[in-house]
Design a protein around this motif. Structure first.
Motif, PDB file in Angstrom:
ATOM      1  N   TYR A  52      12.412  -4.055  -1.735  1.00 32.55           N
ATOM      2  CA  TYR A  52      12.410  -5.516  -1.574  1.00 32.55           C
ATOM      3  C   TYR A  52      13.581  -6.194  -2.280  1.00 32.55           C
ATOM      4  O   TYR A  52      13.696  -7.420  -2.248  1.00 32.55           O
ATOM      5  CB  TYR A  52      11.113  -6.133  -2.119  1.00 32.55           C
ATOM      6  CG  TYR A  52       9.862  -5.804  -1.332  1.00 32.55           C
ATOM      7  CD1 TYR A  52       9.931  -5.305  -0.042  1.00 32.55           C
ATOM      8  CD2 TYR A  52       8.599  -6.016  -1.879  1.00 32.55           C
ATOM      9  CE1 TYR A  52       8.773  -5.011   0.665  1.00 32.55           C
ATOM     10  CE2 TYR A  52       7.450  -5.740  -1.170  1.00 32.55           C
ATOM     11  CZ  TYR A  52       7.540  -5.233   0.099  1.00 32.55           C
ATOM     12  OH  TYR A  52       6.396  -4.952   0.802  1.00 32.55           O
ATOM     13  N   VAL A  88      10.024  -4.935 -10.185  1.00 30.43           N
ATOM     14  CA  VAL A  88       9.241  -5.882 -11.003  1.00 30.43           C
ATOM     15  C   VAL A  88       8.613  -5.184 -12.206  1.00 30.43           C
ATOM     16  O   VAL A  88       8.653  -3.960 -12.319  1.00 30.43           O
ATOM     17  CB  VAL A  88       8.193  -6.635 -10.150  1.00 30.43           C
ATOM     18  CG1 VAL A  88       8.872  -7.634  -9.222  1.00 30.43           C
ATOM     19  CG2 VAL A  88       7.318  -5.683  -9.362  1.00 30.43           C
ATOM     20  N   CYS A 114       4.811  -9.797 -11.031  1.00 29.22           N
ATOM     21  CA  CYS A 114       4.181  -9.681  -9.701  1.00 29.22           C
ATOM     22  C   CYS A 114       2.914 -10.528  -9.758  1.00 29.22           C
ATOM     23  O   CYS A 114       2.044 -10.290 -10.613  1.00 29.22           O
ATOM     24  CB  CYS A 114       3.854  -8.220  -9.414  1.00 29.22           C
ATOM     25  SG  CYS A 114       2.637  -7.985  -8.096  1.00 29.22           S
ATOM     26  N   SER A 115       2.815 -11.516  -8.869  1.00 32.47           N
ATOM     27  CA  SER A 115       1.675 -12.445  -8.950  1.00 32.47           C
ATOM     28  C   SER A 115       0.357 -11.709  -8.683  1.00 32.47           C
ATOM     29  O   SER A 115      -0.673 -12.050  -9.264  1.00 32.47           O
ATOM     30  CB  SER A 115       1.865 -13.610  -7.972  1.00 32.47           C
ATOM     31  OG  SER A 115       2.077 -13.109  -6.676  1.00 32.47           O
ATOM     32  N   MET A 116       0.396 -10.676  -7.870  1.00 28.66           N
ATOM     33  CA  MET A 116      -0.850  -9.927  -7.651  1.00 28.66           C
ATOM     34  C   MET A 116      -1.275  -9.189  -8.929  1.00 28.66           C
ATOM     35  O   MET A 116      -2.448  -9.219  -9.314  1.00 28.66           O
ATOM     36  CB  MET A 116      -0.675  -8.905  -6.532  1.00 28.66           C
ATOM     37  CG  MET A 116      -1.901  -8.027  -6.363  1.00 28.66           C
ATOM     38  SD  MET A 116      -1.512  -6.440  -5.697  1.00 28.66           S
ATOM     39  CE  MET A 116      -1.290  -6.847  -4.002  1.00 28.66           C
ATOM     40  N   ASN A 148       0.345  -1.835  -8.715  1.00 24.67           N
ATOM     41  CA  ASN A 148       0.695  -3.223  -9.073  1.00 24.67           C
ATOM     42  C   ASN A 148      -0.292  -3.763 -10.108  1.00 24.67           C
ATOM     43  O   ASN A 148      -1.145  -4.602  -9.812  1.00 24.67           O
ATOM     44  CB  ASN A 148       0.655  -4.124  -7.831  1.00 24.67           C
ATOM     45  CG  ASN A 148       1.589  -3.659  -6.740  1.00 24.67           C
ATOM     46  OD1 ASN A 148       1.836  -2.468  -6.601  1.00 24.67           O
ATOM     47  ND2 ASN A 148       2.108  -4.584  -5.964  1.00 24.67           N
ATOM     48  N   CYS A 236      -1.836 -10.275  -2.512  1.00 21.14           N
ATOM     49  CA  CYS A 236      -0.395 -10.561  -2.590  1.00 21.14           C
ATOM     50  C   CYS A 236      -0.107 -11.830  -1.795  1.00 21.14           C
ATOM     51  O   CYS A 236      -0.469 -11.916  -0.612  1.00 21.14           O
ATOM     52  CB  CYS A 236       0.388  -9.386  -2.018  1.00 21.14           C
ATOM     53  SG  CYS A 236       2.109  -9.821  -1.686  1.00 21.14           S
ATOM     54  N   VAL A 238       2.704 -12.891  -0.734  1.00 21.62           N
ATOM     55  CA  VAL A 238       3.687 -12.646   0.332  1.00 21.62           C
ATOM     56  C   VAL A 238       2.966 -12.095   1.574  1.00 21.62           C
ATOM     57  O   VAL A 238       3.094 -12.632   2.683  1.00 21.62           O
ATOM     58  CB  VAL A 238       4.762 -11.632  -0.135  1.00 21.62           C
ATOM     59  CG1 VAL A 238       5.738 -11.308   0.987  1.00 21.62           C
ATOM     60  CG2 VAL A 238       5.500 -12.172  -1.356  1.00 21.62           C
ATOM     61  N   HIS A 239       2.176 -11.051   1.397  1.00 19.97           N
ATOM     62  CA  HIS A 239       1.522 -10.420   2.557  1.00 19.97           C
ATOM     63  C   HIS A 239       0.340 -11.227   3.075  1.00 19.97           C
ATOM     64  O   HIS A 239      -0.099 -11.032   4.216  1.00 19.97           O
ATOM     65  CB  HIS A 239       1.133  -8.986   2.202  1.00 19.97           C
ATOM     66  CG  HIS A 239       2.346  -8.114   2.025  1.00 19.97           C
ATOM     67  ND1 HIS A 239       2.934  -7.911   0.795  1.00 19.97           N
ATOM     68  CD2 HIS A 239       3.111  -7.475   2.940  1.00 19.97           C
ATOM     69  CE1 HIS A 239       4.008  -7.151   0.960  1.00 19.97           C
ATOM     70  NE2 HIS A 239       4.141  -6.874   2.247  1.00 19.97           N
ATOM     71  N   GLU A 264      -1.055  -4.354   2.293  1.00 14.48           N
ATOM     72  CA  GLU A 264      -1.502  -5.469   1.445  1.00 14.48           C
ATOM     73  C   GLU A 264      -1.895  -6.672   2.307  1.00 14.48           C
ATOM     74  O   GLU A 264      -2.353  -7.688   1.785  1.00 14.48           O
ATOM     75  CB  GLU A 264      -0.394  -5.888   0.475  1.00 14.48           C
ATOM     76  CG  GLU A 264      -0.191  -4.904  -0.661  1.00 14.48           C
ATOM     77  CD  GLU A 264       0.989  -5.251  -1.541  1.00 14.48           C
ATOM     78  OE1 GLU A 264       1.512  -6.379  -1.435  1.00 14.48           O
ATOM     79  OE2 GLU A 264       1.400  -4.390  -2.329  1.00 14.48           O
ATOM     80  N   CYS A 326       9.649 -12.226  -1.553  1.00 10.77           N
ATOM     81  CA  CYS A 326       8.903 -12.060  -2.803  1.00 10.77           C
ATOM     82  C   CYS A 326       9.767 -12.712  -3.868  1.00 10.77           C
ATOM     83  O   CYS A 326      10.814 -12.175  -4.256  1.00 10.77           O
ATOM     84  CB  CYS A 326       8.668 -10.585  -3.115  1.00 10.77           C
ATOM     85  SG  CYS A 326       7.939 -10.368  -4.748  1.00 10.77           S
ATOM     86  N   THR A 328       9.518 -13.083  -6.967  1.00  9.79           N
ATOM     87  CA  THR A 328       9.723 -12.418  -8.261  1.00  9.79           C
ATOM     88  C   THR A 328      10.705 -11.245  -8.135  1.00  9.79           C
ATOM     89  O   THR A 328      11.541 -11.042  -9.016  1.00  9.79           O
ATOM     90  CB  THR A 328       8.378 -11.963  -8.858  1.00  9.79           C
ATOM     91  OG1 THR A 328       7.635 -11.276  -7.853  1.00  9.79           O
ATOM     92  CG2 THR A 328       7.585 -13.147  -9.361  1.00  9.79           C
ATOM     93  N   MET A 329      10.612 -10.515  -7.034  1.00  9.12           N
ATOM     94  CA  MET A 329      11.620  -9.461  -6.797  1.00  9.12           C
ATOM     95  C   MET A 329      13.023 -10.096  -6.754  1.00  9.12           C
ATOM     96  O   MET A 329      14.000  -9.512  -7.209  1.00  9.12           O
ATOM     97  CB  MET A 329      11.359  -8.779  -5.447  1.00  9.12           C
ATOM     98  CG  MET A 329      10.206  -7.827  -5.442  1.00  9.12           C
ATOM     99  SD  MET A 329      10.747  -6.195  -6.024  1.00  9.12           S
ATOM    100  CE  MET A 329       9.214  -5.288  -5.890  1.00  9.12           C
TER     101      MET A 329
HETATM  102 FE1  SF4 Z   1       3.765  -8.322  -6.038  1.00  9.38          FE
HETATM  103 FE2  SF4 Z   1       5.879  -9.205  -4.655  1.00  9.38          FE
HETATM  104 FE3  SF4 Z   1       4.739  -6.853  -4.014  1.00  9.38          FE
HETATM  105 FE4  SF4 Z   1       3.451  -9.128  -3.503  1.00  9.38          FE
HETATM  106  S1  SF4 Z   1       5.403  -8.455  -2.603  1.00  9.38           S
HETATM  107  S2  SF4 Z   1       2.579  -7.311  -4.445  1.00  9.38           S
HETATM  108  S3  SF4 Z   1       4.044 -10.410  -5.260  1.00  9.38           S
HETATM  109  S4  SF4 Z   1       5.799  -7.355  -5.937  1.00  9.38           S
END
Ligand code: SF4
Ligand code: 13P
Length: 374
Positions: A52, A88, A114-116, A148, A236, A238-239, A264, A326, A328-329
């Motif tokens: 990512y 991350v 990572c927010s998750m 994660n 997640c 994003v997903h 995810e 994402c 944070t990435m």
């Molecule tokens: Fe975490 Fe980003 Fe992966 Fe979602 S896409 S699980 S927020 S690292």
């Protein structure tokens, strides 16, 4: 046993500001200086890049991979003194746990979380476990944590007979868990847990959600007794953006299109797609696809765009038309990579990720179980 809560508090956001001199650099200057620093450091450094990461980072990575492959690489590359992890925080922690004692792991930007992973902390998981113990259920449960997650959750799992899993081996790890005991507590991603359990034939009503903000996770004791998988209420962001409507639209607009998503994503999205798998799986599938084939992909935008660029003979686009990064990435900006490498040139290690040794020992048990299972 005393609970190790040494990294339990929310990750401190203490990334120091970068020097003005670096922040002022153009993209080209930054790129050239990263390449120079990288060359001078030679074999002392290995740069790992998660799929990512943006292209400007990936081009400098010695290895790219999904979470599983990168954890294997961290365990194998004993020759490098420094592992610069472009990913991350939880990934860098796992690299530190699996790497040799002499190696130092560096996360270029400490704000890359990572927010998750932040949706489950050790206090909540401990409380959940105590509830299950009081009900006499815990002895029938194997705790499984998704990669994660913070290192102290991996340690919790390690000392309670469980294992870590990633999106590329969740099924193998769950099958292993059910050989040990009749129930699983799966955190923090409810979707990966549900999708995997569903494929294994576990009825949906036996996969219940544990909401850490509710008493008994929002469940009755009888429901907990009857369940096979307790799914932590995490996801997640994003997903979570991908929908069945997007899939319908892609199929209508591009007859014959293949739809592929990351596990995810919610169950209805996974079931409406043709394929689902880890980032490494997604890449392999596209690499093997016939020229002229069409692909709508439900995962992070940097990876989807890179696949589209690398395969001009195929039609590849992201399922979400509003772009799906994402955030944070994305915090691993090339300026941060340059800053960490040039500090190494000056003999300084900045942003080292060091897991407390006691936590690391227990987390390693859970990580090694995963590596042995798969
Ligand atoms: Fe975490 Fe980003 Fe992966 Fe979602 S896409 S699980 S927020 S690292
Ligand atoms: P992979 O293990 O598939 O790379 O997934 C990691 C991740 O964070 C996906 O959101």
């Amino acid at each position: 046993m005393a609970t190790l809560q040494l990294t339990a508090k929310p990750r401190p956001l203490f990334q120091q500001p970068l020097p003005e001199e670096i922040r002022a650099l153009s993209a080209e200057e930054t790129d050239a200086r990263i390449a120079r620093a990288r060359e001078t450091l030679g074999d002392r450094v290995v740069i790992l890049g998660h799929h990512y990461q943006r292209d400007e980072i990936i081009k400098h990575a010695d290895f790219r991979g999904d979470s599983f492959k990168l954890s294997q690489l961290a365990a194998e590359r004993k020759d490098a003194d420094y592992i610069v992890f472009c990913g991350v925080h939880f990934m860098a922690e796992s690299a530190d746990i699996l790497s040799a004692d002499h190696q130092k792991v560096i996360l270029p930007n400490l704000n890359a979380g990572c927010s998750m992973a932040d949706m489950a902390d050790i206090y909540q998981v401990d409380e959940c476990w105590e509830n299950l113990q009081e009900l006499g259920i815990a002895e029938d449960v194997v705790p499984i944590t998704y990669m994660n997650s913070a290192a102290n959750l991996k340690a919790f799992v390690g000392r309670n007979g469980g294992a870590v899993c990633t999106s590329s081996n969740a099924r193998a790890v769950l099958e292993w868990a059910f050989q040990q005991k009749p129930k699983v507590l799966f955190f923090p991603d409810q979707h990966l847990g549900r999708n995997t359990g569903y494929r294994m034939g576990i009825p949906l009503e036996q996969m219940i959600v544990w909401d850490p903000r509710e008493e008994l996770g929002g469940n009755e004791p009888e429901t907990l007794q009857d369940s096979k998988i307790l799914l932590w209420k995490g996801h997640c962001s994003v997903h979570g953006r991908f929908t069945v409507d997007q899939i319908k639209e892609a199929r209508e607009s591009y007859p014959g299109i293949h739809v592929m998503v990351h596990p995810e994503c919610p169950l209805d999205v996974v079931l409406a797609s043709d394929y689902d798998g880890s980032t490494e799986y997604i890449i392999k599938k596209v690499n093997e696809a016939a020229p002229g084939s069409k692909w709508a992909i439900g995962t992070e935008i940097n990876l989807v765009n890179r696949l589209a660029q690398e395969h001009p003979d195929k039609t590849i686009f992201c399922l979400d038309p509003v772009i799906c990064p994402c955030s944070t990435m994305y915090r691993i900006h090339p300026h941060f990579l340059l800053w960490t490498l040039e500090n190494l040139l000056d003999g300084k290690v900045v942003n080292e990720i060091k897991v407390h040794p006691e936590v690391a020992d227990q987390a390693k048990v859970a990580l090694n179980r995963m590596l042995a299972i798969t």
